[in-house]
Design a protein around this motif. Structure first.
Motif, PDB file in Angstrom:
ATOM      1  N   TYR A 119       1.247   2.618   6.909  1.00  0.00           N
ATOM      2  CA  TYR A 119       0.061   2.032   6.285  1.00  0.00           C
ATOM      3  C   TYR A 119      -1.166   2.753   6.821  1.00  0.00           C
ATOM      4  O   TYR A 119      -1.242   2.998   8.028  1.00  0.00           O
ATOM      5  N   THR A 123       3.708   0.460  -0.110  1.00  0.00           N
ATOM      6  CA  THR A 123       3.830  -0.323  -1.335  1.00  0.00           C
ATOM      7  C   THR A 123       4.587  -1.609  -1.058  1.00  0.00           C
ATOM      8  O   THR A 123       5.294  -1.745  -0.041  1.00  0.00           O
ATOM      9  N   ALA A 124       4.457  -2.543  -1.997  1.00  0.00           N
ATOM     10  CA  ALA A 124       5.147  -3.825  -1.853  1.00  0.00           C
ATOM     11  C   ALA A 124       6.651  -3.636  -1.862  1.00  0.00           C
ATOM     12  O   ALA A 124       7.386  -4.311  -1.125  1.00  0.00           O
ATOM     13  N   GLU A 125       7.137  -2.724  -2.665  1.00  0.00           N
ATOM     14  CA  GLU A 125       8.578  -2.472  -2.724  1.00  0.00           C
ATOM     15  C   GLU A 125       9.098  -1.956  -1.389  1.00  0.00           C
ATOM     16  O   GLU A 125      10.184  -2.345  -0.944  1.00  0.00           O
ATOM     17  N   GLN A 126       8.333  -1.080  -0.747  1.00  0.00           N
ATOM     18  CA  GLN A 126       8.748  -0.549   0.553  1.00  0.00           C
ATOM     19  C   GLN A 126       8.746  -1.638   1.623  1.00  0.00           C
ATOM     20  O   GLN A 126       9.623  -1.663   2.486  1.00  0.00           O
ATOM     21  N   ALA A 218      -0.131  -7.832  -1.625  1.00  0.00           N
ATOM     22  CA  ALA A 218       0.123  -6.810  -2.640  1.00  0.00           C
ATOM     23  C   ALA A 218      -0.840  -7.046  -3.790  1.00  0.00           C
ATOM     24  O   ALA A 218      -0.928  -8.165  -4.313  1.00  0.00           O
ATOM     25  N   GLU A 221      -1.531  -3.523  -8.519  1.00  0.00           N
ATOM     26  CA  GLU A 221      -0.831  -2.238  -8.633  1.00  0.00           C
ATOM     27  C   GLU A 221       0.323  -2.104  -7.646  1.00  0.00           C
ATOM     28  O   GLU A 221       0.995  -1.064  -7.609  1.00  0.00           O
ATOM     29  N   GLY A 222       0.545  -3.094  -6.788  1.00  0.00           N
ATOM     30  CA  GLY A 222       1.638  -3.039  -5.830  1.00  0.00           C
ATOM     31  C   GLY A 222       1.272  -2.383  -4.519  1.00  0.00           C
ATOM     32  O   GLY A 222       2.169  -2.157  -3.683  1.00  0.00           O
ATOM     33  N   ARG A 223       0.006  -2.071  -4.288  1.00  0.00           N
ATOM     34  CA  ARG A 223      -0.415  -1.496  -3.016  1.00  0.00           C
ATOM     35  C   ARG A 223      -0.561  -2.609  -1.974  1.00  0.00           C
ATOM     36  O   ARG A 223      -1.028  -3.711  -2.287  1.00  0.00           O
ATOM     37  N   VAL A 224      -0.195  -2.302  -0.737  1.00  0.00           N
ATOM     38  CA  VAL A 224      -0.228  -3.292   0.341  1.00  0.00           C
ATOM     39  C   VAL A 224      -1.579  -3.237   1.044  1.00  0.00           C
ATOM     40  O   VAL A 224      -2.104  -2.148   1.321  1.00  0.00           O
TER      41      VAL A 224
END
Length: 268
Positions: A119, A123-126, A218, A221-224
């Motif tokens: 970070y 991303t949220a998926e990660q 999140a 756009e899925g960015r943390v």
């Protein structure tokens, strides 16, 4: 003095008895002389003896253990005398040889924490992908067999923490200190670890969200984003709560004046 004055009279009397054939005259003369000489000293000796003389000559009692005829100190260990030791030859305690041993304390053991990613840029998926490793019980340790695809982002060893052990779905995020607003002693940028509990109550219940805590959010756009927030913007969701940030040890430069005791980082 009176006893001493009696010595010549008793001596002449005993000598006279010896001349008349008394066999014990010499022995009696010796005893009489010694008693007359020591009698004045008895009060002085008694004044310096703090307890009865009988206690001065008390003997220690020593008990001996009879060893068996087939006793061999090189085999079967320290308990062979009573035939209670079943240790194999050559092991700890046999032949009067003892291994160096150490034991863990009843405190949280070091932890292996799965790394979710770096970070900023996570991303949220990660963040949701890693499967956490089980933490050991206090005073215990765990064994892990890592296969090729079992931990693609790796793991990090950290000191044991009761807080993290109570949150088994915790992962680590490698952050730059500046991205979290953390300033270290040397003023430079360092990597810090943000420990994110993905099973926090606020993940599933927005009423548990607190503006006093830091969370991993999140965006649409899925960015943390790791931060605190008053009101959750539209399209944002909670991925987890940050338990704490683990900082490295950083020594403050230029604070040494030649004496270690004056250093802020001095430890006894």
């Amino acid at each position: 003095p009176r006893a001493l004055c009696c010595v010549p009279r008793a001596a002449f009397s005993l000598i006279a008895q010896k001349r008349h054939g008394t066999a014990s005259g010499c022995a009696c003369l010796f005893r009489t002389l010694m008693m007359a000489l020591l009698a004045p000293l008895l009060p002085l000796v008694a004044a310096y003896v703090p307890y009865p003389p009988s206690r001065l000559h008390r003997r220690a009692v020593v008990s001996m253990v009879q060893m068996p005829a087939d006793y061999n100190p090189e085999v079967a260990g320290i308990g062979t005398a009573v035939n209670v030791d079943t240790r194999p030859p050559g092991t700890h305690g046999t032949g009067y040889r003892f291994m160096p041993l150490t034991s863990l304390t009843n405190e949280p053991a070091p932890m292996l924490v799965a790394i979710a990613g770096a970070y900023p840029g996570l991303t949220a998926e990660q963040l949701l992908a890693p499967k956490p490793l089980p933490f050991p019980e206090a005073g215990k340790w765990n064994y892990h067999r890592l296969v090729a695809d079992g931990m693609p982002t790796g793991f990090v060893a950290l000191p044991g923490s009761e807080l993290v052990m109570s949150r088994p779905d915790t992962v680590a995020v490698v952050c730059t200190s500046g991205s979290l607003g953390v300033e270290l002693a040397d003023g430079a940028q360092h990597e810090v670890l943000a420990l994110i509990d993905r099973a926090d109550e606020a993940v599933t219940d927005m009423s548990e969200l607190s503006s006093e805590e830091f969370y991993a959010f999140a965006d649409a756009e899925g960015r943390v984003h790791i931060r605190w927030i008053d009101a959750l913007p539209a399209g944002w969701r909670v991925l987890g709560r940050m338990l704490y940030a683990q900082l490295p040890h950083v020594k403050r430069p230029g604070n040494s004046g030649g004496f270690a005791e004056l250093d802020d980082n001095f430890e006894f």
